[in-house]
Write an enzyme that holds these catalytic residues in place. Sequence first.
Site, PDB file in Angstrom:
ATOM      1  N   ASP A  10       0.764  -1.157  -0.262  1.00  0.00           N
ATOM      2  CA  ASP A  10       0.139  -0.012  -0.201  1.00  0.00           C
ATOM      3  C   ASP A  10       0.930   1.105   0.062  1.00  0.00           C
ATOM      4  O   ASP A  10       1.955   1.406   0.777  1.00  0.00           O
ATOM      5  CB  ASP A  10      -0.806  -0.015   1.288  1.00  0.00           C
ATOM      6  CG  ASP A  10      -2.043   1.070   1.284  1.00  0.00           C
ATOM      7  OD1 ASP A  10      -3.105   0.801   1.248  1.00  0.00           O
ATOM      8  OD2 ASP A  10      -1.639   2.226   1.441  1.00  0.00           O
ATOM      9  N   ASP A 111      -3.439   2.499  -5.248  1.00  0.00           N
ATOM     10  CA  ASP A 111      -2.523   2.438  -4.253  1.00  0.00           C
ATOM     11  C   ASP A 111      -2.068   1.196  -3.556  1.00  0.00           C
ATOM     12  O   ASP A 111      -1.406   1.130  -2.598  1.00  0.00           O
ATOM     13  CB  ASP A 111      -2.694   3.772  -3.245  1.00  0.00           C
ATOM     14  CG  ASP A 111      -3.508   3.442  -2.283  1.00  0.00           C
ATOM     15  OD1 ASP A 111      -4.234   2.604  -2.398  1.00  0.00           O
ATOM     16  OD2 ASP A 111      -2.986   3.905  -1.125  1.00  0.00           O
ATOM     17  N   GLU A 112      -2.889   0.081  -4.104  1.00  0.00           N
ATOM     18  CA  GLU A 112      -2.485  -0.934  -3.431  1.00  0.00           C
ATOM     19  C   GLU A 112      -2.633  -2.240  -4.320  1.00  0.00           C
ATOM     20  O   GLU A 112      -3.397  -2.452  -5.338  1.00  0.00           O
ATOM     21  CB  GLU A 112      -3.576  -1.330  -2.137  1.00  0.00           C
ATOM     22  CG  GLU A 112      -4.873  -1.431  -2.604  1.00  0.00           C
ATOM     23  CD  GLU A 112      -5.662  -1.321  -0.918  1.00  0.00           C
ATOM     24  OE1 GLU A 112      -5.859  -2.191  -0.464  1.00  0.00           O
ATOM     25  OE2 GLU A 112      -6.089   0.122  -0.750  1.00  0.00           O
TER      26      GLU A 112
END
Length: 364
Positions: A10, A111-112
């Site tokens: 993340d 973002d992950e």
Amino acid sequence: MQQRIVFHVDFDYFFAQCEELRNPELKTKPVVVCVFSDRGGDSGAIATSNYLARRYGVKSGMPIKFAKRKMEDVPEAVFLPTDFDYYSEISENAMNLIRKYADIFEYVGRDEAYLDVTKRTEGSFSNAAHLAQQLKNTIRSNTKLSSTVGVSTNKIVSKIASDFKKPDGLTVVEPGKIEHFLDPLPIKVIPGIGKKSEERFNEMKLQTIYDLKKVDVFSLNSMFGRKVGTYIYNAARGIDDEPVSPRADPIQYSRIITLKQDSKDFDFLSKDLEQLCVDVHDAIVKDSIVFKSVGIQFVQEDLSNRTKSRMLKNPTSSLEELKKTALQLLRESLEDQRLLIRRLGVRVSDFSEVAGQVDITRFF
Ligand code: DGT
Ligand code: CA
Ligand code: CA
């Protein structure tokens, strides 16, 4: 059987960190990234903020007005509008680096991502810890982004582990230590448990995962329904068999370009659209994917988005059908198009026929 090892990666305070990257002076200031609504003024909500701003109690989802009030006495605080195209570009670069570290890669969002690294670590947690550190270093040296990684035997525990220590964290939970790790944590760390569910548990005097384990599966099922109840029961025990699976990854199966000039002319746009279809189709063939839905996207001259998509009768991997549907969507959209189009995109989705597809209702 080999011990499964899964990473959850993340990126830290993602939108705000992207802003710091292009303007390093921001690093020493509280930075708040805002989604201003079209009502003007300060109406809208906070997307995210850097850790300096979080010290003042600024949180994602909070109205911009609240955040400004909290920062009244902080003249150096910076409030910025979102720039999704820019964040996506940084995300794409980083994801393409990360992908190489996985036996199986699952894109979750900008973002992950989850990485199954069982094979390349030979199921060894010391190899895995080493690899996770390498991964963080690679992300930082190539994109300057700081990230946080959780390592364990499954997706849920790795996700909780990556939330455990932020920013720039690395938390490894070895198989024998799962219970020890989870027990003291508040119930809300379980992915999918929102404010409402948390309150219901708190009313029952249950605060931690240790407390939650006193509730039997039948009670949980009657509170939440069988599917979610069983999920919560297992999550509290660190049990999760969900495979890491290369799910519909919008980076791979969508393409967007900035046009040479703003336009709403079918002939001009259709040329670029056909090329976009060819590019998307290349990725589809490479990964033996079939799709059931085609969509086009406009970023308009005022930077607002417009999308239109269509379900097909049958799953397909045909370039001809992709082009035909995309061009149809383009023609229909242009009928009532007022603004000029600045960027044009195409994407396919609904990969219903792909083996190992993820159940997206998983986190309810
Ligand atoms: P962290 O805690 O260091 O991972 O911080 P973020 O900002 O990366 O938080 P995360 O991972 O929950 O969210 C990733 C991005 O998604 C974030 O940079 C902005 C966006 N986002 C998160 N929550 C919200 C929200 O409530 N509203 C909007 N518009 N965007 C959000
Ligand atoms: Ca994040
Ligand atoms: Ca995230």
